[in-house]
Design an enzyme around this catalytic site. Structure first.
Site, short mmCIF file in Angstrom:
data_model
loop_
_atom_site.label_atom_id
_atom_site.label_comp_id
_atom_site.label_asym_id
_atom_site.label_seq_id
_atom_site.Cartn_x
_atom_site.Cartn_y
_atom_site.Cartn_z
N ASP A 10 0.87 -1.17 0.00
CA ASP A 10 0.00 0.00 0.00
C ASP A 10 0.92 1.23 0.00
OD1 ASP A 10 -2.24 1.76 0.53
OD2 ASP A 10 -1.54 1.81 2.61
N ASP A 12 -0.31 5.11 0.80
CA ASP A 12 -0.65 6.14 1.80
C ASP A 12 -0.71 5.56 3.20
OD1 ASP A 12 -1.06 8.42 -0.01
OD2 ASP A 12 -2.63 7.14 -0.84
N GLU A 19 -1.05 11.40 4.58
CA GLU A 19 -2.42 11.90 4.69
C GLU A 19 -2.52 13.30 5.30
OE1 GLU A 19 -4.69 10.74 3.05
OE2 GLU A 19 -4.62 8.57 2.91
N GLY A 53 -10.10 7.05 -1.42
CA GLY A 53 -10.23 7.71 -2.72
C GLY A 53 -10.63 9.16 -2.56
N LYS A 86 -6.31 19.17 -6.89
CA LYS A 86 -5.73 18.59 -5.66
C LYS A 86 -4.52 17.73 -6.00
CE LYS A 86 -5.38 14.90 -2.86
NZ LYS A 86 -5.20 13.46 -3.10
N THR A 125 -4.84 5.54 -4.31
CA THR A 125 -4.49 6.90 -4.73
C THR A 125 -4.19 6.96 -6.23
OG1 THR A 125 -3.37 8.87 -3.86
CG2 THR A 125 -1.98 6.99 -4.37
C1 XBP Z 1 -5.45 6.04 0.50
C2 XBP Z 1 -6.50 6.97 0.14
C3 XBP Z 1 -6.25 7.95 -0.90
C4 XBP Z 1 -5.73 9.30 -0.57
C5 XBP Z 1 -6.15 10.29 -1.64
O1 XBP Z 1 -6.01 4.80 0.93
O2 XBP Z 1 -7.59 6.88 0.63
O3 XBP Z 1 -7.52 8.17 -1.42
O4 XBP Z 1 -6.21 9.73 0.69
O5 XBP Z 1 -5.76 9.89 -2.89
P1 XBP Z 1 -5.12 3.48 0.94
P2 XBP Z 1 -6.53 10.45 -4.20
O6 XBP Z 1 -3.83 3.83 1.61
O7 XBP Z 1 -5.92 2.49 1.75
O8 XBP Z 1 -4.92 3.02 -0.49
O9 XBP Z 1 -7.01 11.83 -3.90
O10 XBP Z 1 -5.48 10.44 -5.29
O11 XBP Z 1 -7.67 9.52 -4.51
MG MG Z 2 -3.03 3.15 3.41
#
Ligand code: XBP
Ligand code: MG
Length: 258
Positions: A10, A12, A19, A53, A86, A125
């Site tokens: 993963d 993020d 975040e 997302g 963004k 993401t």
């Molecule tokens: C990560 C996310 C991402 C980011 C934003 O979740 O939720 O949506 O916060 O990215 P994970 P975008 O780590 O579970 O994959 O704005 O590019 O969608």
């Molecule tokens: Mg994550």
């Protein structure tokens, strides 16, 4: 057949703490650019992280705090445009070096490459967010170290659905039992487990209270030689940092229980 062949990461919260000081800042800059008075502070953002997302997260925010926005005929296009702005802000932040990798990430990736393990990414993401982070924090050619990068809208259903992990496994032509996933959140863990992947969790400030049932182990981070991880749950076999040897041991014990 069921020996460990690949690691699927993963992004993020797992590779870097992106975040609070990355995505959140970029969302707020995009809102300001569009003349919207939406302002996501760190606490509110923690609640919004329930939805993965960026576009989906904005819609979730609107449902709760700005329902009139969604009444507009062009709401979906406006959310898409906000998201594009963004993403541009986020990539700029990443390129400025504002989002370093978490402890042990660069070390483990180097060790995994040296050991011949295959590497992949499975994230909700946007693709350019991933490549810019890998480039800024690992090496200019680091995106090429990952055989498959599953990101963003390549699958219709984002985490906690298993789709992104299943998509990556299919591209790699590997069974889930030959891989190990790295996650930081309950949505991520649900996604990887539903795809059948043994999963190691490194928690972060937003996920400390998540239910990580089913994880191989839950750790504070991957650890460095001078900065041991804190084990929260699961056997760590006397290790103080995650290395390929520990991953193989954890993987073997998970597979033997299947
Ligand atoms: C990560 C996310 C991402 C980011 C934003 O979740 O939720 O949506 O916060 O990215 P994970 P975008 O780590 O579970 O994959 O704005 O590019 O969608
Ligand atoms: Mg994550």
């Amino acid at each position: 057949m069921n020996t460990l062949q690949a690691l699927i990461f993963d992004v993020d919260g797992t590779l870097a703490d992106t975040e609070r000081d990355g995505h959140r800042i970029a969302f707020n800059l995009a809102f300001a650019d569009a003349g919207l008075d939406w302002r996501w502070d760190a606490a509110l953002y923690g609640e919004l992280l329930a939805v993965t997302g960026g576009k989906e997260r904005m819609r979730f925010y609107c449902e709760r705090h700005a329902p009139a926005f969604l009444q507009q005929a062009d709401a979906a296009e406006r959310i898409k445009a906000l998201h594009a702005t963004k993403t541009a802000h986020y990539v700029k932040l990443v390129e400025s070096g504002a989002l370093p990798l978490r402890p042990g990430v660069a070390r483990l990736i180097a060790a995994a490459r040296a050991a011949g393990l295959r590497l992949a990414i499975a994230t909700t993401t946007t693709p350019e967010n991933v490549t810019s982070l890998l480039k800024a924090s690992l090496a200019p050619d680091a995106a090429a170290w990952f055989e498959v990068i599953g990101a963003g809208d390549v699958v219709p259903l984002k985490k906690p659905a298993p789709d992104i992990y299943s998509w990556v496994l299919e591209k790699m032509q590997l069974p889930a039992s030959a891989c190990l996933a790295f996650e930081d959140s309950v949505n991520g863990l649900k996604s990887s487990l539903a795809a059948g992947l043994p999963t190691l969790v490194t928690e972060n400030e937003y996920t400390l209270d998540h239910d990580f049932s089913g994880a191989l182990a839950v750790l504070s981070d991957l650890g460095e030689p001078d900065r041991p991880f804190q084990g929260r749950r699961g056997a760590v076999h006397g290790k103080s940092m995650v290395d390929v040897d520990l991953l193989k041991t954890l993987h073997r014990s998970a597979i033997s229980k299947c």
